[in-house]
Write an enzyme that holds these catalytic residues in place. Structure first.
Site, PDB file in Angstrom:
ATOM      1  N   GLU A   1      35.860  98.119   9.320  1.00 48.91           N
ATOM      2  CA  GLU A   1      36.977  97.469   8.406  1.00 48.91           C
ATOM      3  C   GLU A   1      36.656  97.020   7.060  1.00 48.91           C
ATOM      4  O   GLU A   1      35.518  96.769   6.788  1.00 48.91           O
ATOM      5  CB  GLU A   1      37.355  95.723   8.974  1.00 48.91           C
ATOM      6  CG  GLU A   1      37.664  96.045  10.945  1.00 48.91           C
ATOM      7  CD  GLU A   1      38.513  94.450  11.267  1.00 48.91           C
ATOM      8  OE1 GLU A   1      39.188  94.250  11.671  1.00 48.91           O
ATOM      9  OE2 GLU A   1      37.112  93.492  10.629  1.00 48.91           O
TER      10      GLU A   1
ATOM     11  N   CYS B   1      36.551  94.086  -0.334  1.00 44.76           N
ATOM     12  CA  CYS B   1      34.916  93.975   0.782  1.00 44.76           C
ATOM     13  C   CYS B   1      34.898  95.243   2.155  1.00 44.76           C
ATOM     14  O   CYS B   1      35.485  95.724   2.485  1.00 44.76           O
ATOM     15  CB  CYS B   1      34.864  93.272   1.392  1.00 44.76           C
ATOM     16  SG  CYS B   1      33.292  92.483   2.492  1.00 44.76           S
TER      17      CYS B   1
ATOM     18  N   CYS C   1      26.780  97.317  13.232  1.00 46.90           N
ATOM     19  CA  CYS C   1      24.914  96.527  12.608  1.00 46.90           C
ATOM     20  C   CYS C   1      23.983  96.088  13.419  1.00 46.90           C
ATOM     21  O   CYS C   1      24.151  96.021  15.034  1.00 46.90           O
ATOM     22  CB  CYS C   1      25.410  95.687  12.013  1.00 46.90           C
ATOM     23  SG  CYS C   1      23.750  94.994  10.557  1.00 46.90           S
TER      24      CYS C   1
ATOM     25  N   CYS D   1      22.364  89.187  13.180  1.00 53.15           N
ATOM     26  CA  CYS D   1      22.184  88.007  12.607  1.00 53.15           C
ATOM     27  C   CYS D   1      23.455  87.057  13.800  1.00 53.15           C
ATOM     28  O   CYS D   1      24.485  87.947  14.042  1.00 53.15           O
ATOM     29  CB  CYS D   1      23.174  87.718  11.327  1.00 53.15           C
ATOM     30  SG  CYS D   1      21.875  89.302   9.899  1.00 53.15           S
TER      31      CYS D   1
ATOM     32  N   CYS E   1      27.220  86.294  13.092  1.00 55.14           N
ATOM     33  CA  CYS E   1      27.316  87.611  12.447  1.00 55.14           C
ATOM     34  C   CYS E   1      27.998  88.451  13.993  1.00 55.14           C
ATOM     35  O   CYS E   1      27.893  88.341  14.466  1.00 55.14           O
ATOM     36  CB  CYS E   1      26.423  88.511  11.417  1.00 55.14           C
ATOM     37  SG  CYS E   1      28.075  89.562  10.613  1.00 55.14           S
TER      38      CYS E   1
ATOM     39  N   GLY F   1      27.481  96.364   8.973  1.00 58.17           N
ATOM     40  CA  GLY F   1      27.128  97.044   8.466  1.00 58.17           C
ATOM     41  C   GLY F   1      25.484  97.279   7.007  1.00 58.17           C
ATOM     42  O   GLY F   1      26.123  95.558   6.556  1.00 58.17           O
ATOM     43  N   GLU F   2      24.760  97.043   7.105  1.00 56.60           N
ATOM     44  CA  GLU F   2      23.906  96.599   6.668  1.00 56.60           C
ATOM     45  C   GLU F   2      23.057  97.590   5.787  1.00 56.60           C
ATOM     46  O   GLU F   2      22.674  98.969   5.851  1.00 56.60           O
ATOM     47  CB  GLU F   2      22.638  96.413   7.286  1.00 56.60           C
ATOM     48  CG  GLU F   2      21.378  96.300   6.228  1.00 56.60           C
ATOM     49  CD  GLU F   2      20.918  95.552   4.817  1.00 56.60           C
ATOM     50  OE1 GLU F   2      21.090  94.274   5.399  1.00 56.60           O
ATOM     51  OE2 GLU F   2      21.361  96.153   3.821  1.00 56.60           O
TER      52      GLU F   2
ATOM     53  N   LEU G   1      20.280  84.522   2.689  1.00 51.14           N
ATOM     54  CA  LEU G   1      18.736  84.457   2.960  1.00 51.14           C
ATOM     55  C   LEU G   1      19.021  83.314   4.141  1.00 51.14           C
ATOM     56  O   LEU G   1      18.419  83.848   5.015  1.00 51.14           O
ATOM     57  CB  LEU G   1      19.009  83.707   2.289  1.00 51.14           C
ATOM     58  CG  LEU G   1      17.414  82.561   1.884  1.00 51.14           C
ATOM     59  CD1 LEU G   1      16.305  84.175   2.010  1.00 51.14           C
ATOM     60  CD2 LEU G   1      17.234  81.779   0.364  1.00 51.14           C
ATOM     61  N   HIS G   2      19.973  82.375   4.602  1.00 54.08           N
ATOM     62  CA  HIS G   2      20.238  81.648   5.374  1.00 54.08           C
ATOM     63  C   HIS G   2      19.655  80.400   5.813  1.00 54.08           C
ATOM     64  O   HIS G   2      20.097  79.988   6.942  1.00 54.08           O
ATOM     65  CB  HIS G   2      21.178  82.685   6.727  1.00 54.08           C
ATOM     66  CG  HIS G   2      21.884  83.393   6.143  1.00 54.08           C
ATOM     67  ND1 HIS G   2      23.349  83.059   6.041  1.00 54.08           N
ATOM     68  CD2 HIS G   2      22.303  85.041   6.182  1.00 54.08           C
ATOM     69  CE1 HIS G   2      23.356  83.958   5.142  1.00 54.08           C
ATOM     70  NE2 HIS G   2      23.010  85.265   5.615  1.00 54.08           N
TER      71      HIS G   2
ATOM     72  N   ASN H   1      32.170  80.572  10.009  1.00 57.14           N
ATOM     73  CA  ASN H   1      33.727  80.932  10.802  1.00 57.14           C
ATOM     74  C   ASN H   1      33.916  81.649  12.120  1.00 57.14           C
ATOM     75  O   ASN H   1      32.963  82.375  12.566  1.00 57.14           O
ATOM     76  CB  ASN H   1      34.354  82.136  10.518  1.00 57.14           C
ATOM     77  CG  ASN H   1      35.082  82.531   9.001  1.00 57.14           C
ATOM     78  OD1 ASN H   1      35.593  81.279   8.808  1.00 57.14           O
ATOM     79  ND2 ASN H   1      34.499  82.425   7.739  1.00 57.14           N
TER      80      ASN H   1
ATOM     81  N   CYS I   1      34.296  85.622   5.771  1.00 58.18           N
ATOM     82  CA  CYS I   1      33.024  86.573   5.900  1.00 58.18           C
ATOM     83  C   CYS I   1      32.498  85.910   7.361  1.00 58.18           C
ATOM     84  O   CYS I   1      32.711  85.091   8.318  1.00 58.18           O
ATOM     85  CB  CYS I   1      32.349  85.275   5.176  1.00 58.18           C
ATOM     86  SG  CYS I   1      31.057  86.208   4.451  1.00 58.18           S
TER      87      CYS I   1
HETATM   88  S1  SF4 Z   1      26.772  92.856   9.165  1.00 61.39           S
HETATM   89 FE1  SF4 Z   1      24.951  91.553   7.537  1.00 61.39          FE
HETATM   90  S2  SF4 Z   1      25.417  89.671   8.760  1.00 61.39           S
HETATM   91 FE2  SF4 Z   1      26.113  90.754  10.488  1.00 61.39          FE
HETATM   92  S3  SF4 Z   1      24.430  91.535  11.385  1.00 61.39           S
HETATM   93 FE3  SF4 Z   1      24.438  93.206   9.914  1.00 61.39          FE
HETATM   94  S4  SF4 Z   1      23.014  92.708   8.312  1.00 61.39           S
HETATM   95 FE4  SF4 Z   1      23.287  90.012   9.590  1.00 61.39          FE
END
Ligand code: SF4
Length: 382
Positions: free
Chosen positions: A91, A104, A111, A115, A118, A167-168, A222-223, A306, A349
């Site tokens: 996306e 974005c 990923c 996290c 996410c 993705g990272e 960071l979170h 979200n 997000c």
């Molecule tokens: S896309 Fe970003 S926030 Fe989501 S799991 Fe991967 S690194 Fe974490």
């Protein structure tokens, strides 16, 4: 083999053209046709020699990603789902604002970081996107929006790119760097380094490499204000804990186009949103806490969570977000609360999910453990 030219930055295009016996200026012309004018048909590239157009037609193409869906939110946000093959789709989100248009962009199908808050992380990981697949998202969005908005030649629709989709990005470094260079190149999109942001969960060695290879704006997910909680929320922290991450951020600022790092902080009810944790965060970025002794000039971006069912987490109520922000602001830290955009089309997000043929069994891994919250120190009776 037919090569997709969206996968080359200008140096790559130059090498490709030289392989065809052409000079560098031909690569510059080609780059402008593709990225500035959005042309994919070599026959229409009128200032290229006929002989070159013929050679290109046999060996190269400018191929967009197949579009699966386009959804438009009531607030103007647009989400595109692109097919990247083998059951995977990624996306891309366009967020129009009064003074800019932000895109974005996704860097991976899924990923592997995982996290907890996410949606992409819960889907697991299939594969890295290639440079052409990353750039194709911008190419498509820019030229579709220009046509749709009837913008005059030279006026752009997208003037801000954030690598914050699926993705990272720093785990797909080899494909990322030529994509960033294309975004920045004056013969392509000509975006300012300050207006291209790489967002990372904290892949420390690659933050250092990005500083050397292509320093753009940096955002760090960071979170959490301490290692115990961050280990739970952002598993990357187990490999690169806060001391290493903060030191890498400080080093990055030597070459960064901005004089601060943006820290993203997703507000999770009862997990990371207390005023005490805000104070801990202040001490962390000032290098006064137990985790790190490095000062990191920064902005804090608080993100309303979200919720999605598999997460088991809730959004912090507004009054807790405001109280958290107040602690940061009182400490002199620039703090913003991100406006949720595109929520009605799941484009906000942490909501990007696409379709991922998971190879990592993320669903099992991520649902097994409740989040352990570090107990706060007992209050001293007055
Ligand atoms: S896309 Fe970003 S926030 Fe989501 S799991 Fe991967 S690194 Fe974490």
């Amino acid at each position: 083999m037919v090569v997709n030219l969206l996968g080359f930055d200008l140096d790559g295009l130059t090498a490709f053209c030289q392989g065809l016996g052409e000079k560098r200026f031909r690569a510059v012309q080609l780059c402008r046709w593709i990225h500035q004018k959005g042309e994919s048909d070599f026959e229409q590239m009128s200032d290229l020699a006929k002989s070159l157009r013929t050679k290109l037609a046999g060996q190269a193409c400018v191929r967009a990603l197949p579009l699966v869906t386009e959804q438009v939110s009531s607030d103007g946000t647009i989400k595109w789902l692109f097919d990247v093959g083998d059951g995977n789709a990624v996306e891309t989100v366009f967020i129009p604002e009064a003074d800019r248009g932000t895109l974005c962009v996704s860097s991976q199908a899924g990923c592997a970081v995982g996290c907890r808050f996410c949606s992409t992380g819960h889907q697991g990981f299939s594969r890295n996107l290639g440079t052409a697949e990353i750039v194709a998202q911008l190419w498509f969005a820019e030229h579709r929006l220009r046509r749709h908005l009837k913008l005059p030649l030279g006026e752009r629709a997208v003037d801000n790119v954030v690598m914050m989709g699926m993705g990272e990005p720093l785990q797909n470094y080899a494909a990322l760097i030529p994509a960033l260079r294309t975004m920045l190149d004056d013969h392509a999109y000509g975006l300012s380094r300050r207006r291209v942001t790489v967002s990372t969960s904290g892949v420390v060695p690659m933050i250092d490499r990005l500083r050397e290879d292509c320093p753009v704006a940096l955002a760090v997910s960071l979170h959490a204000p301490n290692n115990v909680l961050r280990d739970e929320l952002v598993p990357m922290n187990r490999k690169y804990p806060l001391a290493d991450l903060m030191a890498a951020c400080a080093r990055y600022l030597d070459a960064a186009p901005r004089d601060f790092i943006t820290f993203e902080y997703c507000m999770l009810d009862g997990v990371n949103d207390s005023p005490e944790q805000a104070s801990e965060l202040v001490r962390l970025v000032r290098g006064q806490g137990p985790e790190s002794s490095v000062v990191v000039p920064c902005k804090l971006n608080l993100i309303p969570f979200n919720p999605f069912p598999a997460s088991g987490l809730q959004r912090s109520p507004e009054h807790r977000v405001q109280a958290f922000a107040r602690v940061l602001l009182d400490a002199g830290i620039v703090t913003t609360v991100r406006k949720t955009r595109g929520g009605d089309i799941d484009a906000a997000c942490g909501q990007l999910a696409g379709e991922v043929l998971d190879r990592t069994d993320a669903a099992t891994r991520m649902t097994r453990a409740p989040i352990r919250i570090q107990p706060l120190p007992a209050e001293t009776p007055r």
